[in-house]
Write an enzyme that holds these catalytic residues in place. Structure first.
Site, mmCIF file in Angstrom:
data_model
loop_
_atom_site.group_PDB
_atom_site.id
_atom_site.type_symbol
_atom_site.label_atom_id
_atom_site.label_comp_id
_atom_site.label_asym_id
_atom_site.label_seq_id
_atom_site.Cartn_x
_atom_site.Cartn_y
_atom_site.Cartn_z
ATOM 1 N NE ARG A 73 -2.569 1.175 3.548
ATOM 2 C CZ ARG A 73 -3.278 1.026 4.665
ATOM 3 N NH1 ARG A 73 -4.532 0.586 4.602
ATOM 4 N NH2 ARG A 73 -2.753 1.287 5.842
ATOM 5 C CE LYS A 175 -2.595 4.861 6.998
ATOM 6 N NZ LYS A 175 -4.034 5.014 7.227
ATOM 7 C CD GLU A 209 -11.717 6.678 4.192
ATOM 8 O OE1 GLU A 209 -11.310 5.876 5.040
ATOM 9 O OE2 GLU A 209 -11.005 7.091 3.260
HETATM 10 C C1 LIG Z 1 -5.219 4.362 7.712
HETATM 11 C C2 LIG Z 1 -6.619 4.704 7.310
HETATM 12 C C3 LIG Z 1 -7.684 3.787 7.403
HETATM 13 C C4 LIG Z 1 -7.545 2.445 8.050
HETATM 14 O O1 LIG Z 1 -6.612 1.640 7.427
HETATM 15 P P1 LIG Z 1 -6.055 0.366 8.204
HETATM 16 O O2 LIG Z 1 -5.149 -0.262 7.207
HETATM 17 O O3 LIG Z 1 -7.215 -0.463 8.554
HETATM 18 O O4 LIG Z 1 -5.351 0.885 9.407
HETATM 19 C C5 LIG Z 1 -8.919 4.166 6.913
HETATM 20 N N1 LIG Z 1 -9.131 5.387 6.394
HETATM 21 C C6 LIG Z 1 -8.139 6.301 6.321
HETATM 22 C C7 LIG Z 1 -8.430 7.618 5.723
HETATM 23 C C8 LIG Z 1 -6.864 5.980 6.784
HETATM 24 O O5 LIG Z 1 -5.890 6.889 6.728
#
Ligand SMILES: *Cc1c(COP(=O)(O)O)cnc(C)c1O
Length: 329
Positions: A73, A175, A209
């Site tokens: 990722r 991210k 989300e």
């Molecule tokens: C990191 C993150 C998540 C959750 O990801 P995980 O891999 O489950 O920790 C969900 N949404 C956003 C915007 C994130 O930055």
């Protein structure tokens, strides 16, 4: 234990990228980074990160959860930002070396060691707004963290925003720091106005989300969540919960749904947020158009609890790792 993210191990793993290649990585004492004030990241936000955990089991060894998936990722995040893509084996080695070095700092479950690989563009050029950084630094921070639910899971309150997006579609599954900056204003406003813990971003009614967690609906039979697209972050916790739910006989329903549907589901389904820090957190209340809508009876539900335990049991070594998610250190 201290607040999440405020305590750090004594060392970081670090590597620099220049002249077209990654240099030799090193473990170094944790110290301020020295950076030119013209560094690309400071002006043009060339940065991305990852977050995942290592758990220390009774045998004294650590297990890192979904290391290789998190590295993949991060590579996708770097690519989307035109940053040098970290070599997968290089980054895995950096993480493994750091965890091995700090193994005595890893508290026993439900506590863990949170790992934060971070990539920044360091090219010294304030004229490079429209150019990729040709120099970069990749480092891994390690932070011992306690159980998110110290006194049991609290139900969260979410403001449902049916207009704004968390970020742009172009960077929704990246991210990167700027996305959190974009969500911060709306999130603080929702807290001040409604006492909401988070904003559930639903642009044009499409339930996506929150600022840093994915959103799921769960009842005795099924789990519903948005299917993967570029608008939101593809959480590893989301993916793991869906796989464990399927193992437990739930039907996994990855489909788009609207705010109208969400409000209907609130009487029949539990709602939860998923992410590495808090695993699976129950949502007890939705605020929409100034009205509070309870999710079922507002209390943490049994299916949320069951799925969270199923995941934690794998992480803590209580249940077998049948999906091959753990890397031993
Ligand atoms: C990191 C993150 C998540 C959750 O990801 P995980 O891999 O489950 O920790 C969900 N949404 C956003 C915007 C994130 O930055």
């Amino acid at each position: 234990m201290a607040q999440f993210g405020t305590v750090f191990c004594d060392n970081i793993a670090i590597v620099h990228y220049k002249d077209g290649s990654w240099q030799q990585p090193a473990l170094e004492p944790l110290a301020p980074l020295s950076m030119h004030p013209a560094a690309h990241v400071l002006h043009y936000a060339s940065t991305c990160f990852e977050g995942f955990k290592a758990y220390r089991w009774d045998d004294g060894k650590a297990r890192i959860f979904r290391l290789h998936d998190h590295i993949a990722r991060m590579q996708r995040s770097a690519e989307s930002l035109c940053l040098p893509i970290p070599d997968a084996d290089l980054l895995a080695t950096m993480v493994l070396d750091l965890v091995a070095r700090q193994i005595d700092d890893i508290p026993a479950p439900p506590s863990s060691l949170y790992l934060r690989p971070t990539l920044i563009g360091t090219l010294e050029n304030i004229g490079a707004a429209a150019a990729a950084t040709t120099e970069a630094t990749l480092f891994v921070l390690a932070s011992p963290v306690g159980d998110y639910f110290g006194d049991g899971a609290q139900s969260l309150k979410l403001l449902v925003d049916d207009q704004r997006a968390r970020t742009t579609e172009q960077l929704g599954s990246t991210k990167t720091g700027g996305n959190y900056a974009a969500a911060l204003g709306p999130t603080l406003a929702a807290k001040a106005r409604y006492g909401a813990d988070q904003v559930l971003f639903c642009p044009n009614g499409d339930v996506q989300e929150t600022g840093a967690a994915n959103f799921l609906l769960i009842n005795d039979f099924e789990v519903i969540t948005k299917p993967l697209d570029t608008s939101f972050l593809h959480g590893m916790t989301r993916d793991s919960i869906l796989k464990l739910a399927a193992d437990l006989g739930y039907s996994v329903n990855e489909r788009n749904f609207t705010v109208d549907e969400l409000l209907h589901f609130a009487s029949s389904h539990e709602a939860a947020l998923s992410g590495t820090a808090a695993c699976l957190s129950p949502v007890g209340c939705l605020v929409y158009n100034g009205e509070e809508i309870m999710v079922r009876d507002g209390k943490p539900g049994p299916n949320t609890q069951r799925l969270r335990s199923a995941l934690q049991d794998v992480q803590y070594g209580i249940a077998p790792d049948s999906h091959g998610w753990l890397t031993e250190v």
